[in-house]
Design a protein around this motif. Structure first.
Motif, PDB file in Angstrom:
ATOM      1  N   GLN A  10       0.826  -1.219   0.000  1.00 17.19           N
ATOM      2  CA  GLN A  10       0.000   0.000   0.000  1.00 17.19           C
ATOM      3  C   GLN A  10       0.858   1.267   0.000  1.00 17.19           C
ATOM      4  O   GLN A  10       0.576   2.242   0.704  1.00 17.19           O
ATOM      5  CB  GLN A  10      -0.963  -0.020   1.206  1.00 17.19           C
ATOM      6  N   ARG A  25      -0.667   6.251  -6.307  1.00 16.88           N
ATOM      7  CA  ARG A  25      -1.804   5.772  -5.500  1.00 16.88           C
ATOM      8  C   ARG A  25      -1.386   4.515  -4.762  1.00 16.88           C
ATOM      9  O   ARG A  25      -0.488   3.794  -5.230  1.00 16.88           O
ATOM     10  CB  ARG A  25      -2.989   5.431  -6.420  1.00 16.88           C
ATOM     11  N   CYS A  27      -0.297   1.189  -3.694  1.00 17.65           N
ATOM     12  CA  CYS A  27      -0.110   0.008  -4.534  1.00 17.65           C
ATOM     13  C   CYS A  27       0.662  -1.082  -3.806  1.00 17.65           C
ATOM     14  O   CYS A  27       1.487  -0.807  -2.932  1.00 17.65           O
ATOM     15  CB  CYS A  27       0.577   0.380  -5.844  1.00 17.65           C
ATOM     16  N   ASP A  28       0.334  -2.317  -4.182  1.00 18.29           N
ATOM     17  CA  ASP A  28       1.048  -3.496  -3.701  1.00 18.29           C
ATOM     18  C   ASP A  28       1.839  -4.043  -4.882  1.00 18.29           C
ATOM     19  O   ASP A  28       1.309  -4.154  -5.978  1.00 18.29           O
ATOM     20  CB  ASP A  28       0.054  -4.577  -3.237  1.00 18.29           C
ATOM     21  N   LEU A  29       3.102  -4.366  -4.635  1.00 19.64           N
ATOM     22  CA  LEU A  29       3.937  -4.878  -5.722  1.00 19.64           C
ATOM     23  C   LEU A  29       5.046  -5.716  -5.113  1.00 19.64           C
ATOM     24  O   LEU A  29       5.677  -5.304  -4.143  1.00 19.64           O
ATOM     25  CB  LEU A  29       4.545  -3.706  -6.499  1.00 19.64           C
ATOM     26  N   ILE A 216       1.723   1.994 -15.523  1.00 18.90           N
ATOM     27  CA  ILE A 216       1.363   3.042 -14.571  1.00 18.90           C
ATOM     28  C   ILE A 216       0.657   4.149 -15.338  1.00 18.90           C
ATOM     29  O   ILE A 216       1.094   4.549 -16.426  1.00 18.90           O
ATOM     30  CB  ILE A 216       2.600   3.534 -13.787  1.00 18.90           C
ATOM     31  N   VAL A 220      -1.572   5.054 -10.911  1.00 22.34           N
ATOM     32  CA  VAL A 220      -2.082   3.724 -10.562  1.00 22.34           C
ATOM     33  C   VAL A 220      -1.236   2.648 -11.242  1.00 22.34           C
ATOM     34  O   VAL A 220      -1.131   2.618 -12.470  1.00 22.34           O
ATOM     35  CB  VAL A 220      -3.566   3.562 -10.984  1.00 22.34           C
ATOM     36  N   LEU A 221      -0.620   1.794 -10.445  1.00 20.66           N
ATOM     37  CA  LEU A 221       0.190   0.680 -10.969  1.00 20.66           C
ATOM     38  C   LEU A 221      -0.722  -0.499 -11.241  1.00 20.66           C
ATOM     39  O   LEU A 221      -1.573  -0.828 -10.418  1.00 20.66           O
ATOM     40  CB  LEU A 221       1.203   0.231  -9.917  1.00 20.66           C
ATOM     41  N   ARG A 222      -0.507  -1.141 -12.407  1.00 11.39           N
ATOM     42  CA  ARG A 222      -1.293  -2.340 -12.727  1.00 11.39           C
ATOM     43  C   ARG A 222      -0.406  -3.361 -13.404  1.00 11.39           C
ATOM     44  O   ARG A 222       0.382  -3.012 -14.282  1.00 11.39           O
ATOM     45  CB  ARG A 222      -2.420  -1.999 -13.698  1.00 11.39           C
TER      46      ARG A 222
END
Ligand code: ATP
Ligand code: MG
Length: 229
Positions: A10, A25, A27-29, A216, A220-222
């Protein structure tokens, strides 16, 4: 599965402003040892913000960042700098080499504060230059090298302290196609040898070289569909 090198829980960063900008934002990575991950997004999407956090140049405003399992939020400034020096090798778009120093000196100087003995430093620097295919150019000044060769010196410099993570910011941004291909091939080789490589780019073609791609957009990471995890 290998151990995580980067673990974001987060993690977010808001620049205070005014007006405040939510540049990353929550994010979990997780990036594991030996992965080759590319992060791609348009201008202003948050790539540098992400890189600065991952590279310990900036602290997140919320969330937890673990580097090699260590909670970086608990570190004092000096410890953070030391950890950065030991664990992260940086490669930038514009090489950042000292113009009046040879390739060998540029790489050797990266170890000045490492505690490695002087003779050993030169030996290691030479090995790193051989590793990037520049064993025949160790005495050359950067001005006598091509852009691609300069970037390979910069990669040797990033590797010489034996970091856990190679963090590259638009590593081919200043290179023509042939030199860009050579640098990308070198990064792929380093990955094949077990190095953890993270490349940040706005170029979808460069992004496609990663074994895994994260996008990104607006902070927002995806995970990109079709890549593992
Ligand atoms: N120091 C700062 N203070 C306030 N806002 C900032 C600051 N740095 C960046 N931003 C804003 O945060 C957002 C993300 O910026 P960032 O530099 O991370 O984008 P980027 O993806 O690296 O873009 P580029 O590809 O142009 O380098 C942008 O809206 C930017 O304007
Ligand atoms: Mg940027």
């Amino acid at each position: 599965m290998t151990a995580p090198v980067i673990e974001f829980r987060q993690v977010a960063l808001t620049y205070p402003g005014p007006p405040p900008v939510a540049a990353l934002r929550p994010c979990d990575l997780v990036i594991r040892r030996g992965e080759f991950v590319t992060v791609v997004g348009p201008s202003g999407s948050g790539k540098s913000t992400f890189l600065n956090i991952a590279g310990l140049l900036d602290a997140p405003t919320s969330g937890t960042y673990l580097l090699d399992g260590l909670d970086t939020g608990a570190l004092k400034d000096g410890d953070r700098t030391a950890l950065r020096g030991r664990r992260i090798g940086f490669v930038f778009q514009s090489f950042h080499l000292l113009p009046h120093r040879s390739a060998l000196e540029n790489v050797t100087l990266a170890m000045v504060y490492s505690g490695v003995a002087r003779k050993e430093r030169r030996q290691r620097a030479r090995e790193a230059l051989v590793r990037v295919g520049l064993g025949h150019r160790v005495g050359s000044l950067p001005t006598r090298l091509s852009g691609g060769e300069r970037q390979r010196v910069a990669i040797a410099r990033a590797l010489v302290a034996r970091p856990s993570l190679l963090l590259c910011d638009e590593p081919t941004g200043n290179l023509d196609t042939a030199n860009a291909q050579a640098v990308l091939a070198l990064l792929a080789e380093l990955h094949a040898d077990g190095m953890t490589v993270l490349v940040i780019t706005h170029d979808p073609e460069v992004a496609g070289r990663g074994a895994r791609t994260v996008t990104i957009r607006d902070g927002v990471l995806r995970e990109m569909a079709g890549t593992p995890r």
